[in-house]
Enzyme design. Structure first.
Site, PDB file in Angstrom:
ATOM      1  N   HIS A 149     -27.372  20.467 -13.715  1.00 52.76           N
ATOM      2  CA  HIS A 149     -28.050  21.664 -14.212  1.00 52.76           C
ATOM      3  C   HIS A 149     -27.086  22.424 -15.118  1.00 52.76           C
ATOM      4  O   HIS A 149     -25.929  22.644 -14.762  1.00 52.76           O
ATOM      5  CB  HIS A 149     -28.498  22.548 -13.045  1.00 52.76           C
ATOM      6  N   HIS A 205     -29.887  30.407 -17.835  1.00 49.02           N
ATOM      7  CA  HIS A 205     -30.216  28.979 -17.801  1.00 49.02           C
ATOM      8  C   HIS A 205     -31.720  28.782 -17.833  1.00 49.02           C
ATOM      9  O   HIS A 205     -32.501  29.714 -17.622  1.00 49.02           O
ATOM     10  CB  HIS A 205     -29.592  28.313 -16.568  1.00 49.02           C
ATOM     11  N   CYS A 236     -32.771  21.806 -19.390  1.00 49.56           N
ATOM     12  CA  CYS A 236     -31.722  22.819 -19.291  1.00 49.56           C
ATOM     13  C   CYS A 236     -30.531  22.515 -20.196  1.00 49.56           C
ATOM     14  O   CYS A 236     -29.897  23.433 -20.741  1.00 49.56           O
ATOM     15  CB  CYS A 236     -31.257  22.973 -17.841  1.00 49.56           C
TER      16      CYS A 236
END
Length: 264
Positions: A30, A42, A152
């Site tokens: 991530h 994010h 992401c």
């Protein structure tokens, strides 16, 4: 920088850093942008999203904070209908280890990496520009989440470079998405060698070569199907549905690996 990832200490972070943390036994990472004051912006699956329709959707569950992790009281609630959110560093890491994504790496170091999603040949913009993009997109969104075209890592790379892949039907900026596709592709392309040889070492070498070549060619720093676009223009085009159909207008043919400059 390590050959797998670039692990860093919290004390070394500065606003504008692209950071990430591995999830699910190093299957997926991530990514986000550190903006200072222990905050990370994010992009997650919250809000509108587009799945793959395959088993890969299961992996996307790990792209956000762990289900057992409760956000702390300092984290702002996400905007309704937007996947871009702000979290404290602890919530972003969700118990994982902190790594920093590297820019302007050499081709040799890029190819030496065991997998994508840790570095790029592309050049980062100044830190204040990176933070501005991240904060602007926090307020205005980054479109629909898609594991291959808009995840992401795509968000973080865009914040760092301002580069977008605008052609439909192509993979986005994400290096880890290229790795997911590149591995099976390399295996398929090396399979015909079995018809002419039983040398497993030769087939393995071919598979590795194909994998490395696919990663190199798909890196955002090498691609020609990209444009440099401001966050304001990008969100305006998203709102009008013109982001992926507009033809980039250029005054001269760019050098190999140079982005197309979109004019108004």
């Amino acid at each position: 920088m390590g050959l797998l990832s670039n692990r860093v200490q919290r004390e070394s972070l500065k606003p504008g850093d692209h950071i990430y943390s591995w999830r699910t036994a190093y299957i997926y990472a991530h990514h986000g942008i550190y903006v200072g004051d222990d905050k990370v912006i994010h992009f997650t699956r919250r809000g509108q999203e587009v799945g793959t329709g395959t088993v890969l959707d299961v992996l996307l569950i790990s792209s956000g904070p762990a289900r057992s992790h409760q956000p702390c009281s300092t984290c702002a609630p996400p905007e309704e209908g937007s996947g871009v959110m702000s979290s404290c560093l602890n919530c972003f890491l969700s118990g994982g280890v902190l790594y920093r994504f590297e820019y302007s790496v050499t081709p040799a170091l890029f190819l030496a990496k065991a997998r994508g999603g840790t570095c790029t040949l592309a050049v980062s913009d100044p830190d204040d520009v990176v933070v501005h993009r991240a904060k602007y997109l926090l307020e205005n969104g980054f479109g629909c989440y898609n594991v291959f075209k808009n995840n992401c890592e795509d968000f973080a790379i865009y914040c760092k470079t301002g580069l977008l892949v605008v052609e439909q039907g192509t993979i986005g900026q994400s290096g880890q998405a290229v790795s997911i596709i590149g591995g099976p592709l390399a295996a398929v392309l090396s399979t015909p060698l079995r018809l002419v040889t039983t040398n497993l070492y030769g087939m393995a070498a071919t598979a590795v070569a194909v994998y490395c070549a696919s990663r190199y060619a798909a890196d955002i720093g090498m691609r020609r199907d990209v444009v440099k676009m401001s966050a304001e223009d990008m969100t305006r085009r998203l709102a009008t549905g013109l982001l992926q159909v507009v033809e980039p207008q250029i005054s001269a043919t760019p050098a190999r690996g140079s982005p197309l400059l979109l004019t108004q």
